[in-house]
Design an enzyme around this catalytic site. Structure first.
Site, mmCIF file in Angstrom:
data_model
loop_
_atom_site.group_PDB
_atom_site.id
_atom_site.type_symbol
_atom_site.label_atom_id
_atom_site.label_comp_id
_atom_site.label_asym_id
_atom_site.label_seq_id
_atom_site.Cartn_x
_atom_site.Cartn_y
_atom_site.Cartn_z
ATOM 1 N N HIS A 50 1.664 41.841 -17.550
ATOM 2 C CA HIS A 50 1.801 40.446 -17.138
ATOM 3 C C HIS A 50 0.553 39.607 -17.411
ATOM 4 C CE1 HIS A 50 5.496 41.811 -15.715
ATOM 5 N NE2 HIS A 50 5.565 41.209 -14.533
ATOM 6 N N SER A 64 4.011 48.907 -26.771
ATOM 7 C CA SER A 64 5.065 47.994 -27.194
ATOM 8 C C SER A 64 4.843 47.466 -28.603
ATOM 9 C CB SER A 64 5.144 46.830 -26.199
ATOM 10 O OG SER A 64 5.893 45.758 -26.708
ATOM 11 N N ASP A 121 7.585 52.001 -23.129
ATOM 12 C CA ASP A 121 6.471 51.925 -22.182
ATOM 13 C C ASP A 121 5.492 53.036 -22.529
ATOM 14 O OD1 ASP A 121 4.797 51.918 -19.821
ATOM 15 O OD2 ASP A 121 6.439 51.004 -18.715
#
Length: 219
Positions: free
Chosen positions: A148, A128, A75
């Site tokens: 998301h 990531s 993260d």
């Protein structure tokens, strides 16, 4: 789908720590994550994409302790789109006033240290897709719970799903089949994983989907 059996029970102190930590993982989904990690953590390391303040990492870390595995969390800790100022899930207490940006890393470290899981949970701080390019260790379990929106979710899948070993599992969080229930990017990842033939669904709990890798050709 039936749940995989496990004779391991999450220790009460870690269960309490997970439930009290900042985050968005409902208890039933967290317990399912723990159970799956207990079953597959014996095969190798676990990787979590998107760790926020460490809530789900406690569930995974508890399983790693019981199975002798390790959890690597990836993260950048600057927060995904939905965690930024002006958005519904923004937490002002996580803002770093020096830079005017979110920084969930200090809270994450406190959460993991307070739970006593610093030996089982290894934090990698970075984007990531950047870390994925450097990664070459097969994963027994991959948990995708990062950004998301469409592009970050796609990058998480494309960068990390190929590292899941055959017989291992891919877990995807916040899978909403109806647009009115939530963002659709994780659902599209789920459809893509199942549709490519490399994964088959073995469990679902709330918005958590667990897919077992059954073949090559991740698309």
């Amino acid at each position: 789908m039936t749940s995989p059996g496990t004779d391991l029970v999450m220790p009460p102190d870690l269960l309490r720590a997970a439930q009290e930590a900042k985050g968005f993982m409902p208890p039933d989904e967290g317990r399912a994550l723990f159970e799956v990690a207990c079953e597959y953590g014996r095969l190798g390391p676990i990787c979590e994409i998107g760790s926020y303040c460490g809530k789900s990492a406690i569930y995974l870390g508890a399983a790693a302790r019981l199975t002798g595995s390790v959890v690597v969390t990836v993260d950048h800790h600057r927060g995904s789109e939905e965690l930024q100022p002006g958005w519904e899930h923004h937490d002002p207490s996580l803002m770093d006033p020096r830079f005017g940006k979110m920084d969930s890393l200090p809270e994450f470290r406190r959460t993991i240290a307070a739970a006593g899981l610093e030996e089982e949970v290894v934090a990698v701080v970075g984007r990531s897709e950047t870390v994925a390019r450097l990664w070459n260790t097969p994963l027994a379990m991959l948990f995708i719970d990062g950004g998301h929106s469409e592009e970050p979710a796609r990058a998480d899948y494309e960068g990390w799903a190929p590292h899941v070993l055959e017989g291992g599992v891919l877990a995807i969080h916040d899978v909403h089949e109806r647009p009115e229930d939530g963002g659709q990017a994780p659902y599209r990842l789920y459809l893509r994983a199942v549709g490519c033939g490399a994964f088959t669904e073995i469990r679902r709990e709330g918005t958590l989907r667990v897919l077992k890798r059954v073949g090559p050709g991740i698309g």
